[in-house]
Design a protein around this motif. Structure first.
Motif, PDB file in Angstrom:
ATOM      1  N   LEU A  75       0.855  -1.184   0.000  1.00  0.00           N
ATOM      2  CA  LEU A  75       0.000   0.000   0.000  1.00  0.00           C
ATOM      3  C   LEU A  75       0.890   1.233   0.000  1.00  0.00           C
ATOM      4  CD1 LEU A  75      -2.545  -1.049   2.749  1.00  0.00           C
ATOM      5  CD2 LEU A  75      -2.969  -0.965   0.301  1.00  0.00           C
ATOM      6  N   THR A  76       0.525   2.218  -0.787  1.00  0.00           N
ATOM      7  CA  THR A  76       1.311   3.449  -0.816  1.00  0.00           C
ATOM      8  C   THR A  76       1.020   4.258   0.440  1.00  0.00           C
ATOM      9  OG1 THR A  76       1.166   3.501  -3.221  1.00  0.00           O
ATOM     10  CG2 THR A  76       1.822   5.539  -2.131  1.00  0.00           C
ATOM     11  N   PRO A  77       2.058   4.591   1.203  1.00  0.00           N
ATOM     12  CA  PRO A  77       1.842   5.394   2.410  1.00  0.00           C
ATOM     13  C   PRO A  77       1.398   6.812   2.057  1.00  0.00           C
ATOM     14  CG  PRO A  77       4.152   4.724   2.201  1.00  0.00           C
ATOM     15  CD  PRO A  77       3.432   4.228   1.009  1.00  0.00           C
ATOM     16  N   ASP A  78       0.800   7.480   3.024  1.00  0.00           N
ATOM     17  CA  ASP A  78       0.404   8.880   2.831  1.00  0.00           C
ATOM     18  C   ASP A  78       1.642   9.754   2.701  1.00  0.00           C
ATOM     19  OD1 ASP A  78      -2.262   8.190   3.088  1.00  0.00           O
ATOM     20  OD2 ASP A  78      -2.280   8.576   5.243  1.00  0.00           O
ATOM     21  N   ALA A  79       1.488  10.888   2.054  1.00  0.00           N
ATOM     22  CA  ALA A  79       2.574  11.864   1.963  1.00  0.00           C
ATOM     23  C   ALA A  79       2.901  12.359   3.360  1.00  0.00           C
ATOM     24  CB  ALA A  79       2.156  13.015   1.066  1.00  0.00           C
ATOM     25  N   GLY A  80       4.141  12.776   3.566  1.00  0.00           N
ATOM     26  CA  GLY A  80       4.552  13.281   4.873  1.00  0.00           C
ATOM     27  C   GLY A  80       6.049  13.533   4.898  1.00  0.00           C
ATOM     28  N   HIS A  81       6.586  13.672   6.086  1.00  0.00           N
ATOM     29  CA  HIS A  81       8.016  13.933   6.238  1.00  0.00           C
ATOM     30  C   HIS A  81       8.821  12.655   6.024  1.00  0.00           C
ATOM     31  CE1 HIS A  81       7.388  17.985   7.708  1.00  0.00           C
ATOM     32  NE2 HIS A  81       6.375  17.507   8.418  1.00  0.00           N
ATOM     33  N   ILE A  82      10.063  12.814   5.630  1.00  0.00           N
ATOM     34  CA  ILE A  82      10.951  11.687   5.379  1.00  0.00           C
ATOM     35  C   ILE A  82      11.201  10.922   6.678  1.00  0.00           C
ATOM     36  CG2 ILE A  82      13.321  11.068   4.742  1.00  0.00           C
ATOM     37  CD1 ILE A  82      13.264  13.405   2.779  1.00  0.00           C
ATOM     38  N   MET A  83      11.125   9.607   6.592  1.00  0.00           N
ATOM     39  CA  MET A  83      11.421   8.738   7.727  1.00  0.00           C
ATOM     40  C   MET A  83      12.917   8.412   7.693  1.00  0.00           C
ATOM     41  SD  MET A  83       8.426   8.200   9.157  1.00  0.00           S
ATOM     42  CE  MET A  83       8.614   6.757  10.149  1.00  0.00           C
ATOM     43  N   THR A  84      13.567   8.519   8.835  1.00  0.00           N
ATOM     44  CA  THR A  84      14.999   8.223   8.912  1.00  0.00           C
ATOM     45  C   THR A  84      15.280   7.295  10.090  1.00  0.00           C
ATOM     46  OG1 THR A  84      15.470  10.132  10.341  1.00  0.00           O
ATOM     47  CG2 THR A  84      15.632  10.478   7.963  1.00  0.00           C
ATOM     48  N   PRO A  85      16.363   6.526   9.991  1.00  0.00           N
ATOM     49  CA  PRO A  85      16.757   5.698  11.136  1.00  0.00           C
ATOM     50  C   PRO A  85      17.399   6.582  12.203  1.00  0.00           C
ATOM     51  CG  PRO A  85      18.316   5.420   9.343  1.00  0.00           C
ATOM     52  CD  PRO A  85      17.215   6.301   8.821  1.00  0.00           C
ATOM     53  N   ARG A  86      17.392   6.143  13.425  1.00  0.00           N
ATOM     54  CA  ARG A  86      17.903   6.952  14.537  1.00  0.00           C
ATOM     55  C   ARG A  86      19.383   7.273  14.408  1.00  0.00           C
ATOM     56  NH1 ARG A  86      18.068   2.489  19.421  1.00  0.00           N
ATOM     57  NH2 ARG A  86      19.605   1.151  18.441  1.00  0.00           N
ATOM     58  N   GLU A  87      20.164   6.426  13.737  1.00  0.00           N
ATOM     59  CA  GLU A  87      21.607   6.650  13.635  1.00  0.00           C
ATOM     60  C   GLU A  87      22.005   7.604  12.504  1.00  0.00           C
ATOM     61  OE1 GLU A  87      20.501   2.895  11.464  1.00  0.00           O
ATOM     62  OE2 GLU A  87      20.194   3.577  13.513  1.00  0.00           O
ATOM     63  N   HIS A  88      21.059   8.014  11.678  1.00  0.00           N
ATOM     64  CA  HIS A  88      21.367   8.912  10.571  1.00  0.00           C
ATOM     65  C   HIS A  88      21.850  10.268  11.102  1.00  0.00           C
ATOM     66  CE1 HIS A  88      20.215  11.891   7.419  1.00  0.00           C
ATOM     67  NE2 HIS A  88      20.886  11.019   6.690  1.00  0.00           N
ATOM     68  N   HIS A  89      22.776  10.867  10.379  1.00  0.00           N
ATOM     69  CA  HIS A  89      23.279  12.208  10.738  1.00  0.00           C
ATOM     70  C   HIS A  89      23.352  13.046   9.471  1.00  0.00           C
ATOM     71  CE1 HIS A  89      25.498  15.376  12.740  1.00  0.00           C
ATOM     72  NE2 HIS A  89      26.345  15.360  11.738  1.00  0.00           N
ATOM     73  N   CYS A  90      22.789  14.253   9.537  1.00  0.00           N
ATOM     74  CA  CYS A  90      22.851  15.144   8.383  1.00  0.00           C
ATOM     75  C   CYS A  90      23.339  16.524   8.825  1.00  0.00           C
ATOM     76  CB  CYS A  90      21.475  15.252   7.706  1.00  0.00           C
ATOM     77  SG  CYS A  90      20.266  16.179   8.667  1.00  0.00           S
ATOM     78  N   GLY A  91      23.463  17.424   7.911  1.00  0.00           N
ATOM     79  CA  GLY A  91      23.953  18.766   8.210  1.00  0.00           C
ATOM     80  C   GLY A  91      22.951  19.656   8.925  1.00  0.00           C
ATOM     81  N   GLU A  92      21.731  19.195   9.116  1.00  0.00           N
ATOM     82  CA  GLU A  92      20.692  19.991   9.769  1.00  0.00           C
ATOM     83  C   GLU A  92      20.528  19.646  11.251  1.00  0.00           C
ATOM     84  OE1 GLU A  92      19.161  22.478   8.298  1.00  0.00           O
ATOM     85  OE2 GLU A  92      20.048  22.088   6.348  1.00  0.00           O
ATOM     86  N   PHE A  93      21.448  18.852  11.810  1.00  0.00           N
ATOM     87  CA  PHE A  93      21.328  18.411  13.206  1.00  0.00           C
ATOM     88  C   PHE A  93      21.230  19.599  14.152  1.00  0.00           C
ATOM     89  CE2 PHE A  93      23.204  17.449  17.321  1.00  0.00           C
ATOM     90  CZ  PHE A  93      22.427  16.378  17.713  1.00  0.00           C
TER      91      PHE A  93
END
Length: 149
Positions: free
Chosen positions: A107-125
């Motif tokens: 089933l296609t999920p509803d639109a929304g914010h990106i799901m990330t794993p807890r260990e992910h790190h990006c420049g917006e931390f």
């Protein structure tokens, strides 16, 4: 079969004091992110700064691994492993789970914010949470740097 009046359920009396054992784990907790009690028997004046077990797992992970989604202010947890990045703009349902490695769903999920794993790190931390507002015993329990000598 008799039905219960919803108001009568809400009017049940909460415990008058915290457990004397010193065990402040669920159900006498409040989620620091959501601020909602996890069960009717909690006392807000005494327990407002002790996170629930799911948040405790994330706090411990963040304390051990450093900057990552688990400790980011933009991240709203779904469970102790994944959550939504509220810094990102909403995307289509098909793109939401791509960072989790999920490419095809029945089933296609509803639109929304990106799901990330807890260990992910990006420049917006971002971590502007006041860790000093938590009890020292809790900080020591999760291994936070503020509790280390």
């Amino acid at each position: 079969m008799t039905s219960m009046d919803p108001k009568s359920i809400m009017d049940t009396e909460a415990p008058k004091s915290l457990p004397s054992t010193g065990d402040y784990s669920a159900p006498y907790v409040i989620d620091r992110a959501g601020g909602n009690p996890t069960e009717a028997g909690f006392q807000p004046e005494a327990m407002s700064h002790i996170p629930n077990h799911g948040q405790q797992l994330l706090d411990r992970f963040y304390a051990e691994h450093g900057p990552c989604c688990a400790g980011c202010d933009w991240w709203q947890r779904t469970n102790s492993l994944v959550g939504e990045c509220r810094k990102s703009a909403p995307v289509s349902g098909a793109d939401r789970f791509a960072m989790l490695g999920i490419r095809v769903t029945s089933l296609t999920p509803d639109a929304g914010h990106i799901m990330t794993p807890r260990e992910h790190h990006c420049g917006e931390f971002k971590d502007e949470f006041d860790w000093d507002s938590l009890p020292f015993a809790y900080l020591r329990k999760i291994g936070h740097k503020a509790a280390k000598p």
